[in-house]
Design an enzyme around this catalytic site. Structure first.
Site, short mmCIF file in Angstrom:
data_model
loop_
_atom_site.label_atom_id
_atom_site.label_comp_id
_atom_site.label_asym_id
_atom_site.label_seq_id
_atom_site.Cartn_x
_atom_site.Cartn_y
_atom_site.Cartn_z
CD GLU A 1 -2.61 1.18 2.66
OE1 GLU A 1 -2.99 0.07 3.05
OE2 GLU A 1 -2.88 2.25 3.24
CD GLU B 1 -3.45 7.41 5.35
OE1 GLU B 1 -4.48 6.86 5.81
OE2 GLU B 1 -2.29 7.03 5.62
#
Length: 414
Positions: free
Chosen positions: A164, A169
């Protein structure tokens, strides 16, 4: 995003033609000695043009539905255009609402919030290149917007073995900070490997659009915000654990509400909240890592010792194809290798000012123009990239000098 926690870059060879036209007032003449130019290929692009209220392009994106017990998120991701729609002004708007219009059921009981999550699985995967999104994020406790990627083989080998890459974020209790992280076998969830980037002077990311990107190459991922690089990761950062990022990944955009990391919304959280996406693109070229710049005696522009540390000299050296000699052109006029920028030492403008590798700052000492005459010019100093003393020996330091047209100032890309 730990789930369960879960090139606008152009190769220099292509940039030579583009910038030469702007500098010289017309198309650059082809160099018969140069190899085929690097082609900056847009392999994926969505600028979200369309009428207000329309759903996203289903040939590019699929909409995920349901809840997410793994992170203890609170939202239910809805289908269609209810929570993900175009605004008619060239944006995708992902909206999180405090509502439950269809009696959706979540892991904790009746859902309290709705939102949206989109991905390109089965429609588009990328392997290397410049991956970016220009977005304005929401604000408020419990908000968790993300732009990220998952390995295309997640259905076969599972997470975290699939890998990932979290490009951006944000958790609402940190309005000035975003995070970039990698997750893989043995380094996932709270053990993911990454870094944070914060805006100066307490500015909030929710106040304006910002561009979040990674430059991704074999054994290397470099993160930037608005063109400023803030971290680079390679297999050397994994402590012997497995690097799982040399394969195709698909893209994901979502706005989560609540969860282990951001915490749940509270009385201060205003709804609805929106993640506004102006564009998403993936660009690559004829090589994943860039292009060599050849000069005097056929030797290459080289980062000494392949050392990415700030202040490392940039020199002339035998061409060897390593990452220390692979240069890309940033959208901001920078020349980049090993995740950092070609920099005039000490902001110098005088003849003899050396060049080095340094964190990309956006300063004028890191701006370069490639001309039709095969010069590489620092516009602020109005001087050319130059091999000191016209010396073709390995290790000769590069500098800037008044442009003379000499062989020690001529460069060929590719």
């Amino acid at each position: 995003m730990a789930r369960p926690r879960l090139l606008r870059t152009c190769l220099l060879a292509a940039l030579t033609t583009v910038l030469a036209a702007s500098v010289a007032g017309g198309p650059a003449e082809a160099d018969p000695q140069a190899g085929p130019p690097g082609v900056a290929a847009v392999t994926f692009s969505d600028s979200f043009d369309g009428p207000a209220g329309a759903a996203v392009d289903s040939s590019k994106w699929q909409i995920e539905t349901g809840d997410n017990v793994n992170n203890h998120e609170r939202q239910y991701y809805t289908a269609g255009n209810r929570n993900a729609a175009l605004d008619g002004q060239g944006h995708l708007v992902i909206t999180a609402r405090r509502e439950n219009p269809a009696n959706y059921q979540c892991w904790y009981g009746t859902c309290q919030y709705t939102s949206a999550r989109l991905n390109t699985a089965g429609k588009f995967t990328a392997q290397y290149g410049h991956v970016e999104a220009r977005m304005k994020i929401p604000r408020g406790q419990g908000m968790w917007p993300a732009f990220w990627m998952l390995g295309h083989d997640i259905g076969q080998i599972g997470w975290p073995d699939s890998g990932e890459i979290d490009i951006m974020e944000n958790v609402g209790f940190e309005p000035s900070t975003v995070h970039g992280t990698i997750h893989g076998p043995g380094y996932f969830g709270s053990g993911g490997i990454g870094a944070a980037y914060s805006l100066p002077n307490g500015q909030a990311f929710a106040d304006a659009f910002h561009t979040f990107a990674v430059d991704w190459a074999p054994d290397s991922i470099t993160w930037s915000v608005d063109g400023t690089v803030y971290q680079r990761r390679t297999p050397a950062d994994l402590g012997g654990r497995r690097w799982v990022f040399n394969k195709p990944f698909f893209l994901i955009l979502n706005l989560a509400v609540g969860g282990y990391w951001p915490g749940d919304p509270d009385g201060s959280t205003v709804f609805p909240q929106q993640l506004v996406v102006d564009s998403v693109s993936v660009r690559t070229g004829d090589t994943a890592t860039g292009a060599a710049i050849r000069g005097l005696a056929g030797k290459c522009v080289d980062v000494a010792g392949a050392n990415p540390a700030n202040g490392t000299p940039v020199q002339l050296y035998d061409c060897n194809g390593t990452g220390a000699q692979q240069w890309t052109a940033g959208p901001d006029g920078t020349l980049r290798a090993l995740g950092k920028c070609l920099d005039v030492t000490g902001n110098g403008t005088a003849d003899g000012s050396t060049v080095q590798l340094w964190d990309c700052t956006g300063g004028p000492n890191q701006k370069w123009t490639v001309t039709a005459g095969h010069d590489i010019v620092n516009p602020r100093a109005d001087k050319c990239l130059d091999v000191t003393g016209n010396n073709p020996a390995n290790g000769t330091r590069l500098q800037i000098w008044t442009c003379t047209g000499g062989a020690n100032q001529k460069w060929t890309v590719g």
